[in-house]
Design an enzyme around this catalytic site. Structure first.
Site, PDB file in Angstrom:
ATOM      1  N   ASP A  49       0.837  -1.202   0.000  1.00 26.69           N
ATOM      2  CA  ASP A  49       0.000   0.000   0.000  1.00 26.69           C
ATOM      3  C   ASP A  49       0.870   1.250   0.000  1.00 26.69           C
ATOM      4  O   ASP A  49       0.596   2.216  -0.728  1.00 26.69           O
ATOM      5  CB  ASP A  49      -0.912  -0.029   1.220  1.00 26.69           C
ATOM      6  CG  ASP A  49      -1.747   1.227   1.352  1.00 26.69           C
ATOM      7  OD1 ASP A  49      -2.553   1.505   0.462  1.00 26.69           O
ATOM      8  OD2 ASP A  49      -1.586   1.947   2.362  1.00 26.69           O
ATOM      9  N   GLU A 121      -2.118  -5.274  -3.590  1.00 25.66           N
ATOM     10  CA  GLU A 121      -1.136  -4.502  -2.816  1.00 25.66           C
ATOM     11  C   GLU A 121      -0.046  -5.407  -2.264  1.00 25.66           C
ATOM     12  O   GLU A 121       1.137  -5.023  -2.221  1.00 25.66           O
ATOM     13  CB  GLU A 121      -1.848  -3.763  -1.687  1.00 25.66           C
ATOM     14  CG  GLU A 121      -2.734  -2.641  -2.181  1.00 25.66           C
ATOM     15  CD  GLU A 121      -3.512  -1.952  -1.078  1.00 25.66           C
ATOM     16  OE1 GLU A 121      -3.946  -0.805  -1.289  1.00 25.66           O
ATOM     17  OE2 GLU A 121      -3.675  -2.553   0.005  1.00 25.66           O
TER      18      GLU A 121
END
Length: 226
Positions: A49, A121
């Site tokens: 992320d 992610e």
């Protein structure tokens, strides 16, 4: 590695130096009936992320030299949200490679936007650890290139527009609340309320983000001509 993960590695176009990283990135917390969450992709998701945010910010900084911080921020939000990550995951058939519990697989886990986004992610995090920022950037540019090109125009995300409108008109920032959730786990329906000071609206969507955008659009339609 399983054949599914090997096929996914081929779709990525990169052979991992440490294949265990990719395997972990594709391991959902439900795998093994949730008994070994420490072996899931959650830590890699956390890292990925942040790497995604860096790459997106870097790309926007380079592509839009005339934009101020606000313009860059609204475009960043359009690139790094969960739906954008799920879309990138679907482009490489990531769901086919996921390691899920049998129960989660039966519930449609391979198509759930939240699971796909988190795994995407995690894959970015794995690419970063295995090959550095260049490896992660190659995946980012391949899967987000079209979205970056589309951002040459002002993004039409209703949440971003509502936030900008609220700031421009001296109103408080929008606040979103989930007030109901219905339907089965594999096909949920979320009802979200958005409040901007005294203004409020409710809308439904197949994901929390979709419901938030729909609610934001209701206020924009009623109060503005954006």
């Amino acid at each position: 590695m399983s054949d599914r993960i090997k096929d996914f590695e081929a779709r990525l176009g990169r052979r991992f130096t440490d294949p265990a990283l990719l395997e972990r990135a594709l391991t959902h917390a439900s795998h093994g009936d949730g008994r070994s969450r420490s072996d899931s992709n959650e830590r890699l998701e956390f890292l990925g992320d942040r790497v995604l945010g860096l790459m997106a910010a870097e790309a926007l900084h380079e592509r839009f030299p005339g934009l101020d911080e606000g313009g860059l921020a609204s475009r960043l939000n359009a690139l790094v949200n969960k739906e954008a990550c799920a879309r990138a995951a679907r482009q490489v058939d990531l769901g086919e490679a996921l390691r899920l519990s049998p129960a989660e697989a039966r519930l449609g886990g391979r198509e759930k936007a939240s699971i796909l986004a988190d795994a995407c992610e995690a894959v970015i995090g794995a690419l970063y650890l295995d090959g550095g920022l260049e490896a992660a950037r190659g995946f980012f540019l391949a899967q987000w290139g079209e979205a970056l090109d589309n951002l040459a125009k002002r993004p039409r995300d209703a949440k971003s527009r509502l936030q900008e409108w609220a700031a421009r008109t001296g109103r408080p920032a929008p606040v979103y609340s989930v007030i109901a959730r219905s339907g089965p786990d594999h096909r949920p329906v979320f009802t979200v309320e958005v409040s901007v000071g005294a203004l409020n609206a409710q809308a439904e969507g197949a994901s929390k983000q979709a419901a938030e955008r729909a609610a934001a659009d209701l206020i924009l339609t009623a109060e503005t001509r954006l």
